[in-house]
Enzyme design. Structure first.
Site, short mmCIF file in Angstrom:
data_model
loop_
_atom_site.label_atom_id
_atom_site.label_comp_id
_atom_site.label_asym_id
_atom_site.label_seq_id
_atom_site.Cartn_x
_atom_site.Cartn_y
_atom_site.Cartn_z
N LYS A 1 0.85 -1.19 0.00
CA LYS A 1 0.00 0.00 0.00
C LYS A 1 0.88 1.23 0.00
O LYS A 1 1.72 1.40 0.88
CB LYS A 1 -0.92 0.00 1.24
CG LYS A 1 -1.69 1.32 1.44
CD LYS A 1 -2.63 1.27 2.65
CE LYS A 1 -3.25 2.65 2.92
NZ LYS A 1 -4.12 2.67 4.12
N ASP B 1 -2.67 10.28 3.49
CA ASP B 1 -4.05 9.88 3.67
C ASP B 1 -4.79 10.92 4.51
O ASP B 1 -4.70 10.90 5.74
CB ASP B 1 -4.10 8.50 4.35
CG ASP B 1 -5.54 8.02 4.54
OD1 ASP B 1 -6.46 8.61 3.95
OD2 ASP B 1 -5.72 7.02 5.29
N LYS C 1 -10.35 13.02 7.83
CA LYS C 1 -9.90 12.71 9.18
C LYS C 1 -9.88 14.00 9.99
O LYS C 1 -9.64 15.07 9.44
CB LYS C 1 -8.47 12.14 9.13
CG LYS C 1 -8.35 10.73 8.58
CD LYS C 1 -6.89 10.28 8.62
CE LYS C 1 -6.70 8.93 7.98
NZ LYS C 1 -7.27 7.82 8.76
N ASP D 1 1.56 6.41 5.43
CA ASP D 1 0.59 5.47 4.86
C ASP D 1 1.11 4.80 3.58
O ASP D 1 0.39 4.06 2.93
CB ASP D 1 -0.74 6.21 4.60
CG ASP D 1 -1.94 5.32 4.83
OD1 ASP D 1 -1.80 4.28 5.50
OD2 ASP D 1 -3.03 5.65 4.32
N ASP E 1 -12.22 7.07 3.61
CA ASP E 1 -11.01 6.86 4.41
C ASP E 1 -10.58 5.38 4.42
O ASP E 1 -9.50 5.05 4.87
CB ASP E 1 -11.25 7.37 5.83
CG ASP E 1 -9.95 7.60 6.59
OD1 ASP E 1 -8.87 7.56 5.95
OD2 ASP E 1 -10.02 7.84 7.81
N GLU F 1 -9.44 3.70 2.06
CA GLU F 1 -8.92 3.79 0.70
C GLU F 1 -7.86 2.73 0.41
O GLU F 1 -7.68 2.35 -0.75
CB GLU F 1 -8.34 5.20 0.45
CG GLU F 1 -6.89 5.42 0.92
CD GLU F 1 -6.71 5.29 2.42
OE1 GLU F 1 -7.70 5.41 3.15
OE2 GLU F 1 -5.57 5.05 2.88
N ARG G 1 -7.72 -0.47 0.99
CA ARG G 1 -8.27 -1.69 0.38
C ARG G 1 -8.71 -1.45 -1.06
O ARG G 1 -8.74 -2.37 -1.86
CB ARG G 1 -9.40 -2.23 1.27
CG ARG G 1 -10.57 -1.31 1.40
CD ARG G 1 -11.45 -1.64 2.61
NE ARG G 1 -10.87 -1.22 3.89
CZ ARG G 1 -11.43 -1.45 5.07
NH1 ARG G 1 -12.56 -2.12 5.15
NH2 ARG G 1 -10.83 -1.04 6.18
#
Ligand code: BES
Ligand code: MN
Ligand code: ZN
Length: 498
Positions: free
Chosen positions: A268, A273, A280, A291, A350, A352, A354
């Site tokens: 990933k 993020d 967030k 991230d 959020d 994201e 996956r």
């Protein structure tokens, strides 16, 4: 910083500092005993005064010990003599020794610490972990500091071995550990680099540089238009709100001419993020430059195995994008079609990770993989479940999960398996699409794994949730750890041996 091994008599070594262990209750290690005999009881005298009690990681620097020609001696606490030291205890001893040597500006220390008993581990294991821990203790990210304070460097560390027979395995352990350190350092550097510099384009450049340095690696970069053609609607939904283009970065390492189904590592790589429109809160955004640690781990691991020239076939896929809110961003309740054809209702922008990973997993099918392992800072839930010590593991193949657990113990970069039972799949139901991208608050690590598992049906697959282990994301101790490069390297070393 160089490493060498030496099995000659302790008193004949010309190092500027000798590091010897002492136990609790005034017991000495055999190296400390040797210096005590030479100095006619000097060490015993100091220990009996209680200046150092021998607790794990305590240190005491001595100057001009009588009859000892080395300028300095560092005593380090090694716990109770009869204690069953574990990997953590040992690493603590090494960590504080190296820190103390650094502060004291020692240049060529000799460590007489491989004589310590560490549960079931042999000398090669101890040597490997000394090297890795030393670099961990000294790592600093000073790229963006105008004055780089600690200029001092330890030039060479000599490891004293009590038995000549361990010489060659110790040298091999140093060789492996130095390669791991290179990968770990690359991973830490990339991860610590802020998101205004480290964006998908930057990661693509770094991936190409890796291919330039190692002939065994080939890098190709898929642009957004390529991903559109492939139908990666889930992946592209994440980068839609960002001014930065998403990139799917593919690296192929061939360490053998034999035709072998590859091990595919998918990372990933969300370079920042924000949460997207499901924004967030300000505090929750701190740490989100990390991230992309999964992607950085894949690059680091590939560097390590290329250094080691492991005779295996490994593919790295970095799913890189930036998750931003804007007028073009994906909305909650938008429905997208993934490359697999399955549709997804995006109930929370959020979640994201996956979304980029599911299309990367489908893309991995074309390599006809032996196994696929994805590495992702996927959920806050894994931090609640396991804290910062274990990586969360979910897998559709128990033998693969067992291999990873085993490699985790050996490398002291540990994972803990969670169940992937059918029951949990139900939490992903959507009234309008094949699935939702979130499964509610309960069992967040597992439902994230369940989501990914729907795109991993065609191969043996394991998912590593490293949100708690890849970096410390809060306060002034913020830093990448380089995990799970040691774990994956151990896994691949074990595979190479098979
Ligand atoms: N990158 C975060 C996960 C994360 C959280 C990593 C904290 C490190 C520290 C991920 O993209 C995320 O936001 N996950 C959500 C999922 C939820 C919306 C289902 C989370 O964990 O809250
Ligand atoms: Mn997120
Ligand atoms: Zn994320």
């Amino acid at each position: 910083m160089k490493f060498k091994v030496e099995d000659g008599p302790l008193e004949k070594q010309a190092n500027d500092c000798l590091v010897v262990g002492i136990y609790e209750n005034n017991h000495l290690t055999s190296a400390a005993k040797k210096l005590d005999d030479m100095s006619l009881g000097f060490i015993t005298k100091i220990v009996k005064k209680g200046e150092i009690q021998g607790k794990y990681g305590q240190t005491l620097l001595l100057h001009h010990v009588p009859n000892v020609s080395n300028e300095r001696v560092l005593l380090v606490g090694c716990g109770k003599k009869e204690a069953e030291r574990n990997a953590r205890d040992f690493r603590k001893i090494i960590f504080s020794s190296i820190k103390a040597l650094h502060v004291a500006k020692v240049s060529t220390p000799l460590l007489a610490l491989t004589e310590l008993n560490v549960s079931k581990y042999d000398t090669a294991w101890k040597v490997k972990h000394i090297v890795e821990t030393s670099f961990d203790a000294l790592y600093q990210f000073t790229e963006y500091k105008s004055s780089k304070d600690s200029q001092h460097e330890i030039a060479q560390i000599t490891l004293h071995l009590s038995q000549k027979k361990d010489m060659s395995s110790a040298k091999e352990a140093i060789h492996i550990a130095l390669a791991i350190v290179k990968g770990v350092t690359l991973t830490k550097d990339l991860a610590n680099t802020p998101s205004n510099i480290c964006n998908p384009t930057y990661l693509a450049k770094k991936a190409k540089l890796l291919a330039k340095k190692y002939k065994s690696i080939k890098t190709t970069v898929l642009e957004e238009r390529d991903m559109e053609r492939l139908g990666m609607g889930a992946f592209l939904a994440v980068s839609k709100g960002s001014a930065e283009d998403a990139k799917l970065i593919c690296l192929e390492y061939k360490g053998t001419s034999k035709k072998k189904a590859p091990i595919v590592l998918v990372g990933k790589g969300i370079t920042f993020d924000t949460g997207g429109l499901s924004l967030k809160p300000a505090d929750g955004m701190i740490g989100m430059k990390y991230d992309m640690c999964g992607a950085a781990t894949v690059l680091g691991t590939l560097k390590t195995i290329a250094e080691l020239k492991l005779p295996i076939h490994v593919v790295g896929i970095l799913a890189t994008a930036e998750n931003m809110p804007s007028g073009t961003a994906t909305r909650p309740e938008d429905i997208v079609t993934s490359m697999s054809g399955q549709t997804i209702e995006i109930m929370n922008t959020d979640a994201e990770g996956r979304l980029v990973l599911c299309d990367a997993l489908t893309y991995a099918e074309r390599y006809k993989p032996d196994v696929v392992i994805d590495i992702a800072t996927l959920t806050g839930a894994v931090v609640i479940a396991l804290g910062h010590h274990a990586t969360g593991l979910v897998s559709n193949h128990q033998a693969l999960a067992d291999e990873l657990v085993e490699a985790g113990i050996e490398s002291h970069d540990r994972v803990w398996q969670m169940p992937l039972w059918e029951e949990y799949q139900e939490q992903l139901k959507s009234p309008f699409a094949d699935m939702s991208n979130v499964g509610g608050r309960a069992a967040g690590v597992i439902t994230a794994g369940c989501f990914l598992s729907r795109f991993a049906k065609k191969f043996h697959w394991a998912h590593l949730d490293v949100a708690g282990t890849a970096a410390m994301m809060f306060g002034n101790d913020r830093a990448a750890t380089g995990r799970p490069v040691p774990l994956l390297t151990q896994f691949l070393l074990n595979r190479a041996e098979k």
